[in-house]
Write an enzyme that holds these catalytic residues in place. Structure first.
Site, PDB file in Angstrom:
ATOM      1  N   ASP A 155     -44.263 -15.355  -1.321  1.00 20.21           N
ATOM      2  CA  ASP A 155     -43.682 -14.340  -0.438  1.00 20.21           C
ATOM      3  C   ASP A 155     -44.723 -13.550   0.338  1.00 20.21           C
ATOM      4  OD1 ASP A 155     -40.986 -14.548  -0.888  1.00 20.21           O
ATOM      5  OD2 ASP A 155     -41.046 -13.250  -2.649  1.00 20.21           O
TER       6      ASP A 155
HETATM    7  C1  BGC Z   1     -44.242  -8.933  -4.109  1.00 19.63           C
HETATM    8  C2  BGC Z   1     -43.874 -10.362  -4.359  1.00 19.63           C
HETATM    9  C3  BGC Z   1     -42.405 -10.492  -4.301  1.00 19.63           C
HETATM   10  C4  BGC Z   1     -41.840  -9.867  -3.041  1.00 19.63           C
HETATM   11  C5  BGC Z   1     -40.354  -9.861  -3.170  1.00 19.63           C
HETATM   12  C6  BGC Z   1     -43.672  -8.486  -2.806  1.00 19.63           C
HETATM   13  O1  BGC Z   1     -44.037  -7.189  -2.564  1.00 19.63           O
HETATM   14  O2  BGC Z   1     -45.620  -8.832  -4.109  1.00 19.63           O
HETATM   15  O3  BGC Z   1     -44.354 -10.798  -5.582  1.00 19.63           O
HETATM   16  O4  BGC Z   1     -42.068 -11.845  -4.309  1.00 19.63           O
HETATM   17  O5  BGC Z   1     -42.297  -8.567  -2.858  1.00 19.63           O
HETATM   18  O6  BGC Z   1     -39.670  -9.340  -2.106  1.00 19.63           O
HETATM   19  C1  NOJ Z   2     -41.593 -13.186  -6.842  1.00 22.13           C
HETATM   20  C2  NOJ Z   2     -40.404 -13.652  -6.099  1.00 22.13           C
HETATM   21  O1  NOJ Z   2     -39.232 -13.340  -6.788  1.00 22.13           O
HETATM   22  C3  NOJ Z   2     -40.458 -15.138  -5.864  1.00 22.13           C
HETATM   23  O2  NOJ Z   2     -39.365 -15.529  -5.090  1.00 22.13           O
HETATM   24  C4  NOJ Z   2     -41.741 -15.513  -5.229  1.00 22.13           C
HETATM   25  O3  NOJ Z   2     -41.752 -16.904  -5.098  1.00 22.13           O
HETATM   26  C5  NOJ Z   2     -42.924 -15.028  -6.023  1.00 22.13           C
HETATM   27  N1  NOJ Z   2     -42.815 -13.621  -6.245  1.00 22.13           N
HETATM   28  C6  NOJ Z   2     -44.250 -15.331  -5.357  1.00 22.13           C
HETATM   29  O4  NOJ Z   2     -44.465 -14.537  -4.263  1.00 22.13           O
END
Ligand code: BGC
Ligand code: NOJ
Length: 812
Positions: free
Chosen positions: A483
């Site tokens: 993400d």
């Molecule tokens: C986090 C990620 C997460 C995302 C979800 C980010 O701020 O670092 O780990 O997947 O938010 O929306």
């Molecule tokens: C947490 C999120 O829930 C997941 O969808 C994502 O793939 C990982 N973070 C990595 O960013």
């Protein structure tokens, strides 16, 4: 240092020191009604949706940590104490918290009195039961005053935290006998209320928070408790609570039980009222009467235990290594159920407000859960697919209550569609139910544009090939699985969210090698599915695209010693030796080796060796290396994190199993298991003071080698780590893998592992599998004997006969 121990026989983790390095929590409920509960009785309750139907209030990131919960105050002369140590923090003579499968028992002892509180949500019940047992271990008569406490949340947890000009005037309660009803907003648009009862007459109650605590006191010293008498207050606005006051006399050696019920009711529009402004309490009373004796409560707990006995009997291993067995047989499976229920919505790191069910997350979570309750997985697949768009794209998240796509987050994450293939195929392999593919499933929840689930898989597949970039690799869109790799975001405004801000995808050359690898893995699954359905033309069409992708990856996705991660907006390499920072990433190397891309040419072993050399660390495999040390506007959020944390070179546990599975593809069982043990929480119990989060569940992230404190974990419970580790260890390492035509046996283990046994229930039969490794090999099945007869392959047939079958497997 440890703060407790595992009790495998009872499937519990027993915390013996309340001052754990972080609240160590558990989840009650497994279907509609849920509570989070910490080892000191902190936490909250909700119905289905932690944002829209929050029953009790919780304040995240508070001082002190974990304030607010389901508290009991016991006043014994001048000593006031709580069984969970908090909130009173009176020194206890004994403390023990047992977190079990959907129940928690907290026990405290002070001055010869034991208070034991069992918390659980009975099956198919919209209520939490709290059974308080008080025992007098002294030779004197004990006269105790007991005060219960819960604090009502005004339903919508988001507005509860912000809209005080309204909230302080809306709160309403009703009190009848020993039941306190919370009916805020019921008069207008709500058809639901909550209640908190106890099965004995009370000597008083309070429902107005400030009267109970005193405006300037904390949870640790309610005024009413100090005074030793409740005030019988009725809340009008402000902040309603529910507290019962009970006077208890215990003879020497005597025990008394009290059953509290914290429940939720929905009434039909024409059945809302008993009389003007008096709520219809029938359903609440029905539930209360189902649990008004200790016998009934104990029977409900026994049912819950039986339910878990059954769920956990489907896959179990006996390896002789307790740490492995307790994870595989108990805690990892339990965590998979929890991630299945909540996706990433409500934990002690997820506020329950921000995020609903993730499209990619829920599909991945399914893989760890589907063997437990396939019917629920089936329903989930349909729910998820219903939020897809006709072009295969999808909402990134949906709300559990409405099952509708979440507009705030939107879509455009180009890996999302592919995970639907994973979810669906996992379900069919487990159950053999191809019928699910015929289900008519809407797009964007609009039933007028429904198509079969199979068609949804086709558009998922096609979404990738309709969105290819200049090298023929998949365009990344807003982001892929990571993400935080926001290649089209270019955010220069600190008030923007990386996740939701408008992306500049138009004209972008940003491509993802990770999605490419993912496409090869799930594209092949799609091809096979087509073949099994006799759709040979479609299979051939899809196969061509998969083959092309393999070639493209070899040509444009290989950096010489590992797989590239991506191309950025301008078409420049990411995750290449050419880069100054983040020369190598874990994700693409996981997926391309899982797909076996370039295995013959030695690319897989080379990539895995590079991972070992550059990404491995004492506490697991970090996501990238070297860590980013400055903000790259063209990479986005990933470079916003300090080095060693989260997606910037943290040990992001979710993707470690991809490398473990990759290692099994090349047959390196020693390494796969070495990686497994580094992040598996039961192996980290001894270093709990460093690791910080629960030793019985995975955390999303452990600080990486570049961090200030390597080894410190964050974000436990709600992470794809649970299902991926379960999937990796059970299906690829212990190697018992459901397939369309049977159970495939293909272990990949360390050379010094002598063998193990597995019991697997699969499509109506039980397989008792004994694996021997006499020659100290990593991988390779020499011989399979089923019920005394040689089986000419390592695929065990589907028996479906309700019987037990003996399977002997020899590796070599
Ligand atoms: C986090 C990620 C997460 C995302 C979800 C980010 O701020 O670092 O780990 O997947 O938010 O929306
Ligand atoms: C947490 C999120 O829930 C997941 O969808 C994502 O793939 C990982 N973070 C990595 O960013």
């Amino acid at each position: 240092m440890k703060f407790g121990h595992f009790d495998d026989k009872n499937r519990e983790y027993v915390i013996t020191n309340p001052q754990t390095p972080w609240p160590w929590i558990n989840y009650l409920g497994n279907e509609d009604f849920f509570s989070l509960i910490s080892n000191t009785a902190g936490g909250y309750t909700f119905y289905k949706d932690a944002k829209f139907r929050r029953l009790t209030r919780y304040r995240y990131n508070n001082v002190p940590m974990d304030s607010g919960g389901k508290y009991f105050y016991i006043k014994d002369n001048d000593t006031v104490w709580s069984p969970g140590w908090k909130p009173c923090k009176t020194k206890l003579d004994k403390y023990e918290c047992r977190h079990g499968m959907n129940y928690t028992n907290i026990l405290g002892e002070k001055n010869g009195v034991t208070a034991s509180v069992l918390y659980f949500v009975p099956l198919k019940t919209w209520a939490e039961i709290q059974k308080l047992t008080l025992t007098n271990n002294t030779k004197e008569i004990k006269k105790l005053k007991v005060f219960s406490f819960v604090e009502w949340c005004l339903w919508n947890a988001a507005s509860d935290m912000e809209n005080f000009q309204r909230n302080f005037s809306t709160g309403e309660v009703e009190i009848e006998g020993s039941v306190i009803y919370h009916k805020t907003e019921y008069k207008e648009r709500r058809d639901h209320y909550a209640y908190y009862s106890v099965n004995v007459p009370v000597s008083g109650y309070d429902t107005d928070r400030e009267s109970f605590f005193g405006l300037y006191n904390g949870f640790d010293e309610p005024q009413v408790v100090a005074d030793g008498k409740s005030k019988n207050t009725e809340a009008h606005g402000w902040s309603p609570i529910a507290s019962h006051y009970i006077e208890v006399e215990l003879k020497p050696g005597e025990s008394k039980d009290f059953v509290f019920v914290l429940g939720y009711v929905e009434n039909k529009e024409d059945e809302k009222w008993e009389s003007k402004n008096i709520i219809n309490k029938k359903k609440a009373k029905d539930t209360i009467s189902r649990f008004n004796t200790v016998e009934k409560v104990d029977a409900a707990l026994a049912d819950l235990r039986k339910y878990w006995d059954n769920l956990l009997s489907i896959y179990s291993v006996n390896s002789g290594d307790d740490k492995l067995d307790r994870m595989v047989n108990i805690w990892n499976q339990y965590q998979c159920m929890i991630t299945f229920c909540f996706s990433r919505s409500a934990s002690f790191f997820e506020s329950g407000i921000g995020r609903g069910m993730g499209f990619r997350d829920s599909n991945q979570d399914l893989t760890g859960f589907v063997h437990q309750i396939p019917e629920r997985a089936r329903e989930r697949i349909i729910d998820i697919a219903s939020t897809q768009f006709p072009d295969g794209g999808c909402y990134h998240q949906y709300q559990p209550l409405t099952k509708r796509g979440n507009n705030d987050i939107g879509g455009g994450f180009n890996d999302d569609p592919l995970w639907l293939i994973l979810g669906t195929v996992s379900y069919i392999k487990e159950t053999g139910d191809f019928g699910i593919l015929e289900e008519m499933v809407p797009f964007d929840n609009d039933i007028s544009v429904s198509r079969t689930l199979f068609d949804h898989l086709t558009v998922s597949f096609d979404h990738v090939i309709n969105n290819l970039g200049p090298h023929g690799l998949p365009l990344i869109g807003r982001a892929d699985w990571n993400d935080c790799l926001n290649l089209n975001c270019f955010s220069n405004d600190p008030n923007e969210s990386f996740q939701t801000t408008e992306n500049k995808t138009e004209g972008s050359k940003a491509e993802s090698v990770m999605i490419a690898g993912l496409f090869v893995v799930y594209g092949r699954d799609y091809v096979e599915l087509c073949k099994r359905l006799g759709k040979n033309d479609e299979a051939a069409r899809a196969q061509k695209h998969v083959d092309t992708m393999v070639d493209v990856i070899k040509k444009h996705g290989w950096d010489g010693s590992w797989f590239l991660r991506a191309y950025d907006y301008y078409g420049k390499k990411i995750g290449s030796d050419e880069n100054e920072e983040a020369k190598i990433f874990i994700e693409s190397n996981g997926w391309c080796t899982m797909a076996g891309i370039g295995k013959e040419e030695g690319m897989c072993t080379k990539a895995l060796d590079s991972v070992k050399e550059r990404l491995d660390s004492k506490y697991g495999i970090v996501l990238n290396n070297p860590a980013f040390t400055k903000y790259y506007i063209e990479y986005g959020e990933i470079s916003s994190y300090p080095a060693g944390y989260k997606e910037n070179a943290g040990v992001f546990c979710h993707n470690n199993p991809w490398i473990m599975i990759g290692e099994t593809v090349v047959g390196n069982g020693n390494r796969a298991w070495e990686y497994y043990k580094k992040i598996c929480p039961s192996y980290l119990e001894e270093i709990s003071e460093l690791h910080k989060t629960e030793p019985y569940v995975y955390a999303q992230m452990v600080a990486g080698k570049d961090a200030f404190k390597p080894g410190e974990a964050k974000n436990s419970w709600l992470t794809g780590t649970a299902s991926w580790n379960f999937y990796a260890v059970t299906q690829y390492m212990l190697g018992v893998r459901p397939d369309y035509d049977g159970l495939l046996i293909d272990p990949c283990i360390p050379t010094d592992m002598k063998g193990f046994t597995i019991t697997r229930k699969f499509r109506g039969a039980t397989y008792n599998i004994e694996v021997a490794n006499p020659n100290g090999t990593n991988k390779g099945v020499l011989e399979v004997i089923v019920d005394g007869k040689p089986n000419n392959s390592n695929l065990l047939p589907v028996f479906g006969d309700g019987k037990e079958h003996k399977v002997k497997v020899v590796l070599g």
